[in-house]
Design a protein around this motif. Structure first.
Motif, mmCIF file in Angstrom:
data_model
loop_
_atom_site.group_PDB
_atom_site.id
_atom_site.type_symbol
_atom_site.label_atom_id
_atom_site.label_comp_id
_atom_site.label_asym_id
_atom_site.label_seq_id
_atom_site.Cartn_x
_atom_site.Cartn_y
_atom_site.Cartn_z
ATOM 1 N N GLU A 284 0.827 -1.210 0.000
ATOM 2 C CA GLU A 284 0.000 0.000 0.000
ATOM 3 C C GLU A 284 0.863 1.262 0.000
ATOM 4 O OE1 GLU A 284 -4.095 -1.507 2.222
ATOM 5 O OE2 GLU A 284 -2.499 -0.603 3.409
ATOM 6 N N LEU A 285 1.983 1.225 0.701
ATOM 7 C CA LEU A 285 2.877 2.388 0.700
ATOM 8 C C LEU A 285 3.431 2.639 -0.696
ATOM 9 C CD1 LEU A 285 4.374 4.576 2.316
ATOM 10 C CD2 LEU A 285 6.198 2.897 2.714
ATOM 11 N N MET A 286 3.793 1.587 -1.415
ATOM 12 C CA MET A 286 4.269 1.758 -2.783
ATOM 13 C C MET A 286 3.173 2.316 -3.689
ATOM 14 S SD MET A 286 7.462 0.950 -2.691
ATOM 15 C CE MET A 286 7.381 1.729 -1.065
ATOM 16 N N ALA A 287 1.929 1.889 -3.430
ATOM 17 C CA ALA A 287 0.804 2.436 -4.200
ATOM 18 C C ALA A 287 0.598 3.916 -3.889
ATOM 19 C CB ALA A 287 -0.461 1.648 -3.898
ATOM 20 N N LEU A 288 0.800 4.296 -2.627
ATOM 21 C CA LEU A 288 0.690 5.718 -2.263
ATOM 22 C C LEU A 288 1.749 6.546 -2.991
ATOM 23 C CD1 LEU A 288 -0.004 5.548 1.588
ATOM 24 C CD2 LEU A 288 -1.510 6.542 -0.141
#
Length: 608
Positions: A284-288
Motif C-alpha cells: 500500500e505504501l508503494m501504491a501511495l
C-alpha cells in the motif's frame, strides 16, 4: 456484635492476603500498609501563627513493577534489544475534603492536578527501603497539596460564582491480591522474530526508513489508599508496531504503519502472520508513492469498518468523558483543550439524542472477546481502585451515561470504574472496550450499493464524477518515524482537531458508473465531529474489532487520543461497522515536496 464480627472477618481476610504476599517474598504491600498507618496517625502540619493543624483526608500509594522487553529491527537486521526491570511509585495526598480539595487546579506557575511525587524504587521488594521512599514521597506530596490547596482557595474566592460539583467522590474499598506472576520470556525467540518479520521490507527498495518494534510488558500493579483499598494485580500487554516512509516521484513524503496488539506476549501473531501484514502495508505504501494527489471534495463518503472504528476512537473519546475539567487560573488551558478537541460536547445532554436513532454504544471493561476476536481494553479494577462497570452510554441514539472516574461531573457524581492511566500518570475517564451497534445495519454489499447510488445522483452534474471511500485512518504516532515530523504535523493539524479535522491514510476515488477505484494521497477530512454522527446515512453489519493504544499525558481525552503507541499508551478496543455519510468535506494534498535523492536506492536482496 455484628459490626465486630465484620471487622474481624475483614482483618482476617487482609492478614491471609498479606501472608500470601509474604510467602512469595513480596513485602511491598506490607511496607505500603505500615507507612500508610503511620501517615494516617501522625502526618499533620500546624498553620503558622494559629492553633490549627492540617491533615490529609486522603492518601494514595501507587506502585508499578515493570518487566519490559523491547526489540527493534529494520530490513532484517536488529537495531536494539533491551530487557529492563524497574519499579516506580506515585504518592498522592489530598488536603481539604471530598467537596473541595487540593486536586485538579492549574495555577499560574504549574499544574499539580492529581499528580503527586513520582520516583523510582528498588526492584528487590525490600521492606525497609520502600518504607523510606514512601516516607519522603508522602511528606513531599502533603506539602505540595497544602500549597496547591491554598492557591486554589484563593483563586476560587475571587470568583463571583463557584461550581457546586465536588472535587472527589467516595468509593467502596476494594481488596484484590492476586498471586505474584513471574514473566516467561522463554517461549519465543523475540529477537529472531523481529529480524525475520522486518526482512519483508527488503523486497521494497523504495522504502527509505522503517522500524519494526516488538514491545512486551509484564507488570504488577499495587494500590493502597487511606480508605482501605488494597490491590496487587498482574497485568501484561504486547505489541508489534511498525512505521515506514518513502517519497513519491514528485518529492512529497508518504508514510504508513502496521500495528497488532495482544493481552499477553504469547498471543501475538507468529512470524508468518506479521510478515503477511507487513507485506500488505508495504504494498500500500508503494501504491501511495504512485497515487495522484487528492483534490478538494465535498460529497458522500464511505468509511469501511477499519477506518470507521479509528474515526470513532478520535471523535468519541472526548465526548464520553463525564468528568469536570480542571479549574484554570489562566484561560490558556481552556484554549488548549478547545484546540485539541478535549472538551466534551455531550456533558449536560443526558436523555437527549446524540447519535443516529438506531445506534447503541456500550463500554464493557469485562469483555474479553467479540465474536471470536480478542479485545485488549479489559480490566477488573481501574487505576483508582474502582471495579470496572459495563456502561450503556447511548441507547437508540439517546445519551444515557458517561465514563466516570472519581472526579465528579455535572451529570454524574460517582465513578463507574473508568479512571484509567498508563504508568502512574493522571487517571482520567477513558474507554476500555467500546462497542458500537445498530438495529438498522445492512450488509456491506447493500451499503456499497446505496453509496454508489447516492454518488451517482449527486455527482451527475459535476465534471469529476467520483466519491471517496476511506479504508484506513492514519496514526502519525506510528507512521512518522521522527519526532520533528510529528511535531510539525501537530502544529499544522492541531488547530482543527477541535472542529473535526481528521487524517485518513488509505483513500480511494470510486467512479459510480464503472465501479473503478483509484487511490489518492494526502487528503484531510474537515468537520467530522459528534454532530456528524447524529446523521449517519447508512450502517453496515460488518463489525470490525479495532485494537489500538490510546495516548496518555497531554493528549489523553482529546481528539489525538487515538494517536498512541505501546511505549506510552493505554490499550483499548473499539468494535464498529462500516459507516456511510451523506456529505463530508475533504481538502486536497497541501504537503511540501522535498528534493529527491540524487542516486537510486542500492540493490537489496528480498530475503536473507
Amino acid at each position: 456484635m455484628a459490626k465486630a464480627a465484620f471487622l474481624l472477618a475483614v482483618l482476617s481476610c487482609a492478614s491471609s492476603e498479606l501472608a500470601r504476599a509474604q510467602q512469595d517474598n513480596d513485602h511491598t504491600l506490607q511496607a505500603m500498609r505500615d507507612e500508610m498507618a503511620r501517615s494516617k496517625a501522625r502526618l499533620e502540619l500546624q498553620i503558622p501563627n494559629t492553633d490549627q493543624t492540617v491533615r490529609p483526608f486522603y492518601i494514595e500509594y501507587r506502585l508499578v513493577d515493570l518487566d519490559v522487553r523491547e526489540v527493534v529491527a529494520e530490513f532484517g537486521d536488529l537495531l536494539t534489544s533491551t530487557h529492563a526491570r524497574n519499579r516506580f511509585m506515585n504518592v498522592q495526598a489530598r488536603v481539604g475534603s471530598y467537596k473541595l480539595d487540593s486536586s485538579n487546579f492549574v495555577s499560574d506557575d504549574v499544574f499539580r492536578g492529581f499528580i503527586g511525587p513520582t520516583g523510582q524504587v528498588g526492584v528487590d521488594r525490600d521492606y525497609d527501603s520502600l518504607r523510606q521512599d514512601l516516607w519522603i514521597a508522602t511528606d513531599q506530596a502533603f506539602k505540595e497539596a497544602l500549597d496547591t490547596y491554598s492557591k486554589k482557595k484563593g483563586y476560587l474566592s475571587s470568583l463571583a460564582r463557584q461550581s457546586d460539583i465536588d472535587d472527589f467522590s467516595k468509593a467502596e474499598p476494594v481488596r484484590l491480591i492476586e498471586p505474584l506472576e513471574a514473566p516467561d520470556w522463554t517461549n519465543r525467540n523475540w529477537e529472531q522474530e523481529a529480524r525475520d518479520s522486518s526482512a519483508v521490507m527488503r523486497a521494497f527498495s523504495q522504502i527509505h526508513e522503517s522500524r519494526v518494534s516488538y514491545y512486551l510488558v509484564y507488570a504488577t500493579e499495587y494500590l493502597l489508599t487511606s480508605e482501605g483499598t488494597e490491590i496487587r494485580e498482574n497485568r501484561s500487554f504486547a505489541a508489534i508496531e511498525a512505521g515506514m516512509n518513502a517519497v513519491a516521484d514528485d518529492g512529497v513524503p508518504v508514510n504508513h504503519y502496521y500495528a497488532t496488539y495482544a493481552v499477553r506476549p504469547a498471543d501475538l501473531p507468529n512470524v508468518d502472520g506479521v510478515r503477511k501484514g507487513l507485506n500488505v502495508t508495504c504494498t500500500e505504501l508503494m501504491a501511495l508513492r504512485s497515487a495522484p494527489p487528492a483534490q478538494d471534495y465535498t460529497g458522500p463518503v464511505l468509511f469501511e469498518a477499519r477506518a470507521a472504528a479509528s474515526l470513532l476512537a478520535q471523535v468519541l473519546s472526548p465526548a464520553i468523558n463525564g468528568a469536570r475539567p480542571p479549574i484554570s487560573f489562566s484561560p490558556v488551558l481552556e484554549q488548549m483543550l478547545t484546540g485539541l478537541g478535549g472538551k466534551s460536547d455531550w456533558v449536560g445532554r443526558i436523555s437527549t439524542r446524540v447519535l443516529a436513532p438506531s445506534v447503541t454504544l456500550v463500554d464493557d471493561p469485562g469483555a474479553k472477546e467479540f465474536k471470536g476476536s480478542r479485545l485488549v481494553g479489559g480490566y477488573t479494577v481501574d487505576e483508582q481502585g474502582v471495579r470496572g462497570q459495563k456502561i450503556t452510554l447511548v441507547e437508540n441514539g439517546v445519551l444515557k451515561g458517561e465514563l466516570m472516574s472519581r472526579r465528579p461531573g455535572s451529570d454524574f457524581e460517582q465513578s463507574n470504574g473508568h479512571g484509567r492511566s498508563a504508568f502512574l500518570s493522571d487517571a482520567k475517564p477513558t474507554m476500555s472496550n467500546l462497542i458500537f451497534s445498530s438495529t438498522e445495519a445492512v450488509s456491506p454489499d447493500d451499503l456499497r450499493k446505496k453509496f454508489l447510488k447516492q454518488c451517482r445522483e449527486e455527482k451527475q452534474s459535476e465534471r469529476e464524477k467520483y466519491c471517496l471511500v476511506i479504508r484506513e485512518m492514519d496514526n502519525p504516532a506510528l507512521s512518522l518515524l521522527h519526532q520533528d515530523d510529528f511535531s510539525e504535523l501537530l502544529a499544522s493539524f492541531g488547530g482543527g482537531a477541535g472542529t473535526g479535522d481528521r487524517l485518513p491514510l488509505i483513500v480511494y476515488r470510486v467512479y459510480p458508473d464503472t465501479g473503478r477505484e483509484e487511490m489518492v494521497r494526502g487528503a484531510r477530512l474537515v468537520g467530522l465531529s459528534t454532530r456528524t454522527l447524529r446523521n449517519i446515512a447508512g450502517i453496515g453489519n460488518d463489525d470490525f474489532v479495532f485494537n489500538h493504544v490510546q495516548s496518555q499525558g497531554n493528549f489523553a481525552g482529546t481528539a489525538f487520543s487515538a494517536f498512541g503507541s505501546a511505549q506510552v499508551g493505554l490499550p483499548a478496543s473499539i468494535v464498529a461497522p462500516s459507516l456511510l455519510f451523506d456529505e463530508v468535506e475533504a481538502r486536497g494534498e497541501r504537503a511540501e515536496a522535498k528534493r529527491l535523492a540524487l542516486l537510486p536506492p542500492p540493490p537489496m536482496t528480498a530475503a536473507k
